[in-house]
Design an enzyme around this catalytic site. Structure first.
Site, short mmCIF file in Angstrom:
data_model
loop_
_atom_site.label_atom_id
_atom_site.label_comp_id
_atom_site.label_asym_id
_atom_site.label_seq_id
_atom_site.Cartn_x
_atom_site.Cartn_y
_atom_site.Cartn_z
NE ARG A 129 -4.01 0.03 1.68
CZ ARG A 129 -4.94 -0.07 0.72
NH1 ARG A 129 -5.09 -1.19 0.04
NH2 ARG A 129 -5.72 0.95 0.46
CG LEU A 130 4.64 1.51 1.13
CD1 LEU A 130 6.11 1.14 1.33
CD2 LEU A 130 4.22 2.59 2.13
#
Length: 201
Positions: free
Chosen positions: A178-179
């Protein structure tokens, strides 16, 4: 910006948007040009609905609709709108916020003429966003306008395009853990140069 590479690279956000849309068109199973369009009513209450983005031009995004629809009336009130293009297939999205003006001339005529006959007759028949007694009533109206306008209907005076001229465009791509990668292009006025920032996920 040094790390704006790969599918984020380029000096023209509209060219990047066109490239992303072309990539999505080869992978998205249905309507890769579908946008969630947001407007605000006179009381400040937001509305959002899906429409089809029909063109990305030199400095704006174009869609077409009934000028008597709720979204058109809300655009008329404040001249602003926002939308998001989201593609699950390529795990990217584009968000746009900006000012809106009508595309009500030759380009609108040309686009209307390119639509299927049934879609053109449907545009004449539908009083978009207004209450409808029944589907049978709508089909009866289609039959009536077909008898009136025949097989080559002109563009209705209440139907045309809108151009969204963005003050802000954000490009988002999915990242591991989720970066995500996010780059925002922003300008204060239409005449200002774009300022580009990387955003936190």
């Amino acid at each position: 910006m040094a790390d704006r590479t790969g599918h984020f690279a380029g000096d023209d956000p509209f060219a990047i948007a066109r490239d992303w849309l072309a990539t999505a068109a080869g992978k998205e199973p249905n309507d890769p040009d579908a946008i969630a369009l947001a407007t605000v009513d006179a009381d400040g209450l937001p509305n959002v609905r899906m429409v089809l983005l029909r063109e990305i031009e030199a400095d704006w995004f174009v869609f077409y609709t009934n000028y008597n629809s709720r979204k058109a009336h809300e655009i008329d009130v404040n001249g602003k709108a926002a939308f998001v293009l989201h593609w699950k297939s390529i795990r990217r999205q584009i968000r746009v916020r900006g000012l809106v003006e009508k595309e009500d001339g030759e380009k609108a005529d040309t686009y209307f003429a390119s639509r299927s006959l049934k879609s053109r007759l449907g545009a004449w028949a539908s009083k978009q966003s207004e209450p409808l007694a029944s589907r049978a009533a709508l089909l009866a109206e289609v039959a009536r306008v077909t008898a009136v306008h025949g097989t080559s209907p002109e563009r209705p005076p209440f139907w045309g395009g809108f151009r969204i001229r963005p003050l802000e465009i954000e490009f988002w791509a999915d990242g591991d853990f989720r970066l995500h990668d996010r780059f925002r292009w922003r300008r204060e006025t239409m005449g200002d140069p774009w300022q580009i920032s990387r955003l936190n996920p």
